[in-house]
Design an enzyme around this catalytic site. Structure first.
Site, short mmCIF file in Angstrom:
data_model
loop_
_atom_site.label_atom_id
_atom_site.label_comp_id
_atom_site.label_asym_id
_atom_site.label_seq_id
_atom_site.Cartn_x
_atom_site.Cartn_y
_atom_site.Cartn_z
N ARG A 109 -9.24 0.76 9.00
CA ARG A 109 -8.62 -0.81 9.31
C ARG A 109 -9.61 -1.53 9.93
NH1 ARG A 109 -2.75 0.65 8.41
NH2 ARG A 109 -1.44 -1.30 8.67
N ARG B 250 11.85 -5.96 4.40
CA ARG B 250 11.61 -4.41 4.42
C ARG B 250 12.65 -3.62 5.14
NH1 ARG B 250 5.67 -1.96 4.68
NH2 ARG B 250 5.70 -2.91 6.75
N ARG C 279 11.50 -1.41 10.62
CA ARG C 279 10.63 -1.12 11.59
C ARG C 279 10.44 -1.77 12.60
NH1 ARG C 279 5.37 0.33 7.85
NH2 ARG C 279 4.26 -0.66 9.61
N LYS D 183 0.94 -1.07 0.04
CA LYS D 183 0.04 -0.17 -0.02
C LYS D 183 1.04 1.15 -0.13
CE LYS D 183 -1.83 -1.06 3.96
NZ LYS D 183 -1.57 -2.43 4.15
N ARG E 230 0.58 -8.69 13.64
CA ARG E 230 -0.12 -7.99 12.65
C ARG E 230 -0.99 -8.65 11.72
NH1 ARG E 230 4.78 -5.09 10.32
NH2 ARG E 230 3.09 -3.70 9.07
P1 AMP Z 1 1.23 0.71 8.56
O1 AMP Z 1 2.33 1.56 8.44
O2 AMP Z 1 -0.03 1.12 7.84
O3 AMP Z 1 1.59 -0.71 8.43
O4 AMP Z 1 0.77 1.08 10.16
C1 AMP Z 1 1.64 0.79 11.02
C2 AMP Z 1 0.88 0.48 12.31
O5 AMP Z 1 0.06 1.71 12.93
C3 AMP Z 1 -0.26 -0.37 12.59
O6 AMP Z 1 0.25 -1.84 12.57
C4 AMP Z 1 -1.27 -0.08 13.32
O7 AMP Z 1 -0.66 -0.34 14.69
C5 AMP Z 1 -1.14 1.53 13.23
N1 AMP Z 1 -2.02 1.81 12.33
C6 AMP Z 1 -1.95 2.41 11.06
N2 AMP Z 1 -3.16 2.76 10.83
C7 AMP Z 1 -4.06 2.26 11.54
C8 AMP Z 1 -5.63 2.15 11.47
N3 AMP Z 1 -6.33 2.79 10.37
N4 AMP Z 1 -6.09 1.84 12.54
C9 AMP Z 1 -5.35 1.50 13.68
N5 AMP Z 1 -4.21 1.38 13.82
C10 AMP Z 1 -3.69 1.84 12.80
#
Ligand code: AMP
Length: 216
Positions: free
Chosen positions: A87, A126, A155, A13, A166
């Site tokens: 999400r 990554r 990360r 994404k 996750r």
């Molecule tokens: P990402 O970079 O999109 O993988 O997001 C990293 C982390 O941020 C996720 O594993 C969640 O802990 C948190 N996060 C990001 N977007 C959301 C969302 N829409 N709802 C809840 N937690 C989020």
């Protein structure tokens, strides 16, 4: 044009939203990046959410909603790609209500389909640039040699135990959101495997088919 990119962690994404930004001149709203920024700044929001993120869980819905709504408002409700939001079904319902109030409905939710095997490979390889948030794959898209190697980091939530959590969180809380958008007639499913640019071309074809958006 208002789009959301949907898919499991590692679906691509982030990478694809940046390529679409270039192609169509849209802004990207990544709730993950906004949350990581809050954590690295040590803000009160950052302190509240840090544990959830590192444990591989989701940040509470109302906190993410406020971040996303603020970013959408700053863009005057148009010309954006949501990366990683919504999400949960609750976030999806809130988003639809929020956008409806501004007569700015989503045009599509694009779901990137990838197998578990590919997800694990992508997440374990990554690395990100901790200043720009740019994302690399050690084998297929290594960090360029002119970038300071000390900026390239893994990360914390890409560590194997976080990845497992996750993926479980995704299956339990996020996957049902796909059905929500399918029923709303907004879901576009795209094969998210293969080379970055092949996937991007599939996305571009689909976005161009949606309407009037022209490549820049
Ligand atoms: P990402 O970079 O999109 O993988 O997001 C990293 C982390 O941020 C996720 O594993 C969640 O802990 C948190 N996060 C990001 N977007 C959301 C969302 N829409 N709802 C809840 N937690 C989020």
């Amino acid at each position: 044009m208002r789009l959301a990119l949907f898919g499991p962690p590692g679906a691509g994404k982030g990478t694809q939203s940046l390529l679409l930004r270039e192609q169509f001149g849209l802004d990207v709203i990544s709730t993950g990046n906004l949350i990581r920024k809050a954590i690295s700044e040590g803000s009160s929001l950052g302190r509240k959410v840090e544990e959830h993120v590192h444990a591989g869980g989701l940040v509470p819905d109302d906190l993410v909603r406020d971040l996303a709504n603020e970013a959408i408002t700053a863009l005057m409700y148009d010309r954006f790609i949501l990366d990683g939001y919504p999400r949960t079904t609750r976030q999806a319902v809130w988003l639809m209500e929020f956008l409806r109030a501004y007569k700015a409905p989503l045009d599509a939710v694009i779901s990137l389909k990838v197998s578990d095997e590919v997800i694990i490979d992508r997440l374990s390889n990554r690395r990100i640039n901790r200043e720009t948030g740019e994302s690399y794959h050690l084998t297929y898209h290594p960090p360029p040699s002119n970038v300071d190697p000390s900026l390239i980091v893994q990360r914390k939530d890409d560590a194997p135990e976080s990845v497992k959590a996750r993926l479980e969180t995704y299956r339990r809380e996020t996957h049902p959101v796909e059905m929500f958008f399918r029923q709303a007639g907004l879901l576009v499913e795209i094969d998210g495997e293969g080379g970055v640019h092949d996937i991007c071309n599939r996305l571009i074809d689909n976005v161009e088919r949606l309407g009037t958006l022209q490549s820049t």
